[in-house]
Motif scaffolding. Structure first.
Motif, PDB file in Angstrom:
ATOM      1  N   GLY A 135     -19.750  97.823  27.467  1.00 25.16           N
ATOM      2  CA  GLY A 135     -20.472  96.711  28.078  1.00 25.16           C
ATOM      3  C   GLY A 135     -19.759  95.394  27.864  1.00 25.16           C
ATOM      4  O   GLY A 135     -18.614  95.352  27.416  1.00 25.16           O
ATOM      5  N   LYS A 136     -20.492  94.328  28.210  1.00 24.37           N
ATOM      6  CA  LYS A 136     -19.970  92.970  28.021  1.00 24.37           C
ATOM      7  C   LYS A 136     -20.316  92.512  26.612  1.00 24.37           C
ATOM      8  O   LYS A 136     -21.496  92.453  26.248  1.00 24.37           O
ATOM      9  CB  LYS A 136     -20.643  92.007  29.017  1.00 24.37           C
ATOM     10  N   ALA A 137     -19.285  92.193  25.843  1.00 23.24           N
ATOM     11  CA  ALA A 137     -19.517  91.806  24.449  1.00 23.24           C
ATOM     12  C   ALA A 137     -20.283  90.495  24.368  1.00 23.24           C
ATOM     13  O   ALA A 137     -19.983  89.545  25.087  1.00 23.24           O
ATOM     14  CB  ALA A 137     -18.180  91.659  23.731  1.00 23.24           C
ATOM     15  N   LEU A 138     -21.284  90.472  23.471  1.00 24.53           N
ATOM     16  CA  LEU A 138     -21.975  89.210  23.183  1.00 24.53           C
ATOM     17  C   LEU A 138     -21.370  88.577  21.943  1.00 24.53           C
ATOM     18  O   LEU A 138     -21.433  87.372  21.756  1.00 24.53           O
ATOM     19  CB  LEU A 138     -23.458  89.470  22.910  1.00 24.53           C
ATOM     20  N   LYS A 139     -20.838  89.416  21.082  1.00 17.83           N
ATOM     21  CA  LYS A 139     -20.309  88.958  19.799  1.00 17.83           C
ATOM     22  C   LYS A 139     -19.074  89.791  19.499  1.00 17.83           C
ATOM     23  O   LYS A 139     -19.127  91.023  19.619  1.00 17.83           O
ATOM     24  CB  LYS A 139     -21.397  89.225  18.740  1.00 17.83           C
ATOM     25  N   PRO A 140     -17.957  89.159  19.135  1.00 20.28           N
ATOM     26  CA  PRO A 140     -16.767  89.966  18.855  1.00 20.28           C
ATOM     27  C   PRO A 140     -16.937  90.784  17.578  1.00 20.28           C
ATOM     28  O   PRO A 140     -17.812  90.486  16.759  1.00 20.28           O
ATOM     29  CB  PRO A 140     -15.659  88.919  18.679  1.00 20.28           C
ATOM     30  N   ALA A 141     -16.079  91.787  17.421  1.00 21.27           N
ATOM     31  CA  ALA A 141     -16.075  92.570  16.176  1.00 21.27           C
ATOM     32  C   ALA A 141     -15.622  91.674  15.031  1.00 21.27           C
ATOM     33  O   ALA A 141     -14.904  90.691  15.245  1.00 21.27           O
ATOM     34  CB  ALA A 141     -15.125  93.752  16.329  1.00 21.27           C
ATOM     35  N   ASN A 142     -16.059  92.020  13.823  1.00 22.44           N
ATOM     36  CA  ASN A 142     -15.556  91.314  12.643  1.00 22.44           C
ATOM     37  C   ASN A 142     -14.059  91.597  12.496  1.00 22.44           C
ATOM     38  O   ASN A 142     -13.566  92.591  13.037  1.00 22.44           O
ATOM     39  CB  ASN A 142     -16.299  91.798  11.389  1.00 22.44           C
ATOM     40  N   PRO A 143     -13.344  90.751  11.738  1.00 20.68           N
ATOM     41  CA  PRO A 143     -11.917  91.052  11.519  1.00 20.68           C
ATOM     42  C   PRO A 143     -11.756  92.457  10.929  1.00 20.68           C
ATOM     43  O   PRO A 143     -12.646  92.944  10.235  1.00 20.68           O
ATOM     44  CB  PRO A 143     -11.478  89.985  10.512  1.00 20.68           C
ATOM     45  N   ARG A 144     -10.624  93.084  11.218  1.00 21.61           N
ATOM     46  CA  ARG A 144     -10.393  94.451  10.701  1.00 21.61           C
ATOM     47  C   ARG A 144     -10.598  94.455   9.190  1.00 21.61           C
ATOM     48  O   ARG A 144     -10.056  93.597   8.484  1.00 21.61           O
ATOM     49  CB  ARG A 144      -8.983  94.910  11.054  1.00 21.61           C
ATOM     50  N   PRO A 145     -11.366  95.432   8.677  1.00 24.07           N
ATOM     51  CA  PRO A 145     -11.829  95.319   7.297  1.00 24.07           C
ATOM     52  C   PRO A 145     -10.873  95.814   6.224  1.00 24.07           C
ATOM     53  O   PRO A 145     -11.081  95.540   5.037  1.00 24.07           O
ATOM     54  CB  PRO A 145     -13.092  96.187   7.291  1.00 24.07           C
ATOM     55  N   GLY A 146      -9.816  96.529   6.579  1.00 29.78           N
ATOM     56  CA  GLY A 146      -8.948  97.033   5.499  1.00 29.78           C
ATOM     57  C   GLY A 146      -8.005  98.099   6.015  1.00 29.78           C
ATOM     58  O   GLY A 146      -8.180  99.278   5.713  1.00 29.78           O
ATOM     59  N   GLN A 147      -7.028  97.682   6.790  1.00 30.42           N
ATOM     60  CA  GLN A 147      -6.087  98.660   7.351  1.00 30.42           C
ATOM     61  C   GLN A 147      -5.109  99.104   6.267  1.00 30.42           C
ATOM     62  O   GLN A 147      -4.630  98.290   5.471  1.00 30.42           O
ATOM     63  CB  GLN A 147      -5.327  98.047   8.533  1.00 30.42           C
ATOM     64  N   LEU A 148      -4.831 100.408   6.221  1.00 34.47           N
ATOM     65  CA  LEU A 148      -3.835 100.931   5.277  1.00 34.47           C
ATOM     66  C   LEU A 148      -2.463 100.397   5.664  1.00 34.47           C
ATOM     67  O   LEU A 148      -2.189 100.179   6.852  1.00 34.47           O
ATOM     68  CB  LEU A 148      -3.834 102.462   5.321  1.00 34.47           C
ATOM     69  N   PRO A 149      -1.588 100.188   4.671  1.00 33.05           N
ATOM     70  CA  PRO A 149      -0.227  99.731   5.018  1.00 33.05           C
ATOM     71  C   PRO A 149       0.502 100.795   5.833  1.00 33.05           C
ATOM     72  O   PRO A 149       0.274 101.995   5.642  1.00 33.05           O
ATOM     73  CB  PRO A 149       0.454  99.543   3.662  1.00 33.05           C
ATOM     74  N   TYR A 150       1.361 100.360   6.711  1.00 35.11           N
ATOM     75  CA  TYR A 150       2.179 101.235   7.563  1.00 35.11           C
ATOM     76  C   TYR A 150       2.816 102.352   6.734  1.00 35.11           C
ATOM     77  O   TYR A 150       2.754 103.532   7.063  1.00 35.11           O
ATOM     78  CB  TYR A 150       3.259 100.361   8.218  1.00 35.11           C
ATOM     79  N   GLU A 151       3.389 101.980   5.603  1.00 34.64           N
ATOM     80  CA  GLU A 151       4.145 102.945   4.782  1.00 34.64           C
ATOM     81  C   GLU A 151       3.247 104.016   4.169  1.00 34.64           C
ATOM     82  O   GLU A 151       3.718 105.073   3.764  1.00 34.64           O
ATOM     83  CB  GLU A 151       4.888 102.227   3.647  1.00 34.64           C
ATOM     84  N   ALA A 152       1.939 103.735   4.084  1.00 38.51           N
ATOM     85  CA  ALA A 152       1.032 104.729   3.487  1.00 38.51           C
ATOM     86  C   ALA A 152       0.698 105.849   4.463  1.00 38.51           C
ATOM     87  O   ALA A 152       0.281 106.926   4.043  1.00 38.51           O
ATOM     88  CB  ALA A 152      -0.252 104.035   3.021  1.00 38.51           C
ATOM     89  N   VAL A 153       0.885 105.606   5.743  1.00 33.10           N
ATOM     90  CA  VAL A 153       0.450 106.607   6.724  1.00 33.10           C
ATOM     91  C   VAL A 153       1.567 107.081   7.647  1.00 33.10           C
ATOM     92  O   VAL A 153       1.390 108.074   8.354  1.00 33.10           O
ATOM     93  CB  VAL A 153      -0.743 106.078   7.565  1.00 33.10           C
ATOM     94  N   VAL A 154       2.701 106.393   7.651  1.00 32.01           N
ATOM     95  CA  VAL A 154       3.814 106.790   8.528  1.00 32.01           C
ATOM     96  C   VAL A 154       4.996 107.176   7.657  1.00 32.01           C
ATOM     97  O   VAL A 154       5.413 106.402   6.778  1.00 32.01           O
ATOM     98  CB  VAL A 154       4.231 105.628   9.460  1.00 32.01           C
ATOM     99  N   HIS A 155       5.512 108.386   7.869  1.00 32.74           N
ATOM    100  CA  HIS A 155       6.676 108.836   7.106  1.00 32.74           C
ATOM    101  C   HIS A 155       7.713 109.347   8.081  1.00 32.74           C
ATOM    102  O   HIS A 155       7.382 109.790   9.177  1.00 32.74           O
ATOM    103  CB  HIS A 155       6.274 109.946   6.122  1.00 32.74           C
TER     104      HIS A 155
END
Ligand SMILES: Cc1cc2nc3c(=O)[nH]c(=O)nc-3n(C[C@H](O)[C@H](O)[C@H](O)COP(=O)(O)O)c2cc1C
Length: 206
Positions: A179-199
């Motif tokens: 739908g049409k957003a009334l309120k944006p999402a909160n800032p991303r809450p805790g993304q894992l570092p690139y190196e923790a998930v990409v090998h």
């Protein structure tokens, strides 16, 4: 109007939005455009095992909201999409290759039924792979069309199944509200570092 948003911009800007304008309605043409984009999603052996229930009826949306612990986006979004899958899509597979050249069809079609037949876990895995890919296609297409979305599993699937008359041998994968957003999402809450998930090439050795 469809904006010409670039793919990478749409990927970065897609967020799970929880508050939608309850007075906004998507036109039938927009709903069709969105779901036609979903139908371009890849599936194993082209078996197109996804099924999409596009809910716009206010009573059905209210019933789904009640089955989703009263999460507001379920009834306030313009479109509440139940993404389901047919576990028997591997049957009668000739229809998925009817337009292919004869030599291609003759090789591929006989592989499909033996690949999935009586393999319940694989049928379910394939359902989840296909629907997950389709869900992301839909969320990105929605973004490109000026809409926001929220993927959801926070609902009672058996209650939702009743509301949408889910047939036998079909499963409910996830819900996506659009739908049409009334309120944006909160800032991303805790993304894992690139190196923790990409090998590179293999998992690191301990
Ligand atoms: C399979 C799945 C189920 C989710 N279920 C819910 C849900 O029931 N309610 C909700 O508010 N958000 C739900 N989310 C949204 C996630 O919380 C969200 O994707 C995550 O926090 C990352 O934020 P982003 O999507 O804005 O990047 C779900 C996401 C996924 C992929």
């Amino acid at each position: 109007m469809v904006s010409a948003m670039e793919t990478l911009t749409a990927i970065r800007e897609r967020r799970s939005v929880k508050y939608f304008d309850p007075d906004h309605a998507m036109s039938e043409a927009e709903i069709r455009q969105l779901l036609e984009a979903a139908l371009c999603s890849p599936t194993s052996f082209n078996m197109q095992n996804w099924r999409f229930i596009a809910v716009t009826d206010p009573d059905k949306k209210a019933a789904l909201r009640a089955a989703a612990w009263n999460q507001a986006q379920v009834s306030e979004a313009s479109l509440t999409l139940l993404i389901c899958a047919n576990l028997d899509a591997h049957q009668n597979a000739g229809r998925y290759w009817k337009d292919a050249p004869d030599p291609v069809r003759e090789v591929i079609v006989p592989m499909i039924e033996p690949f999935y037949g009586d393999k319940a876990e694989l049928q379910r895995d394939e359902a989840m792979r296909s629907t997950g890919i389709a869900a992301q296609t839909i969320m990105l297409a929605a973004k490109a069309m000026g809409y926001d979305s929220c993927p959801m599993i926070g609902f009672d699937p058996s209650k939702a199944a009743e509301i949408i008359d889910l047939p036998e041998r079909h499963i409910m994968a996830l819900m996506v509200t659009i739908g049409k957003a009334l309120k944006p999402a909160n800032p991303r809450p805790g993304q894992l570092p690139y190196e923790a998930v990409v090998h590179r090439d293999s998992f690191p050795r301990p």
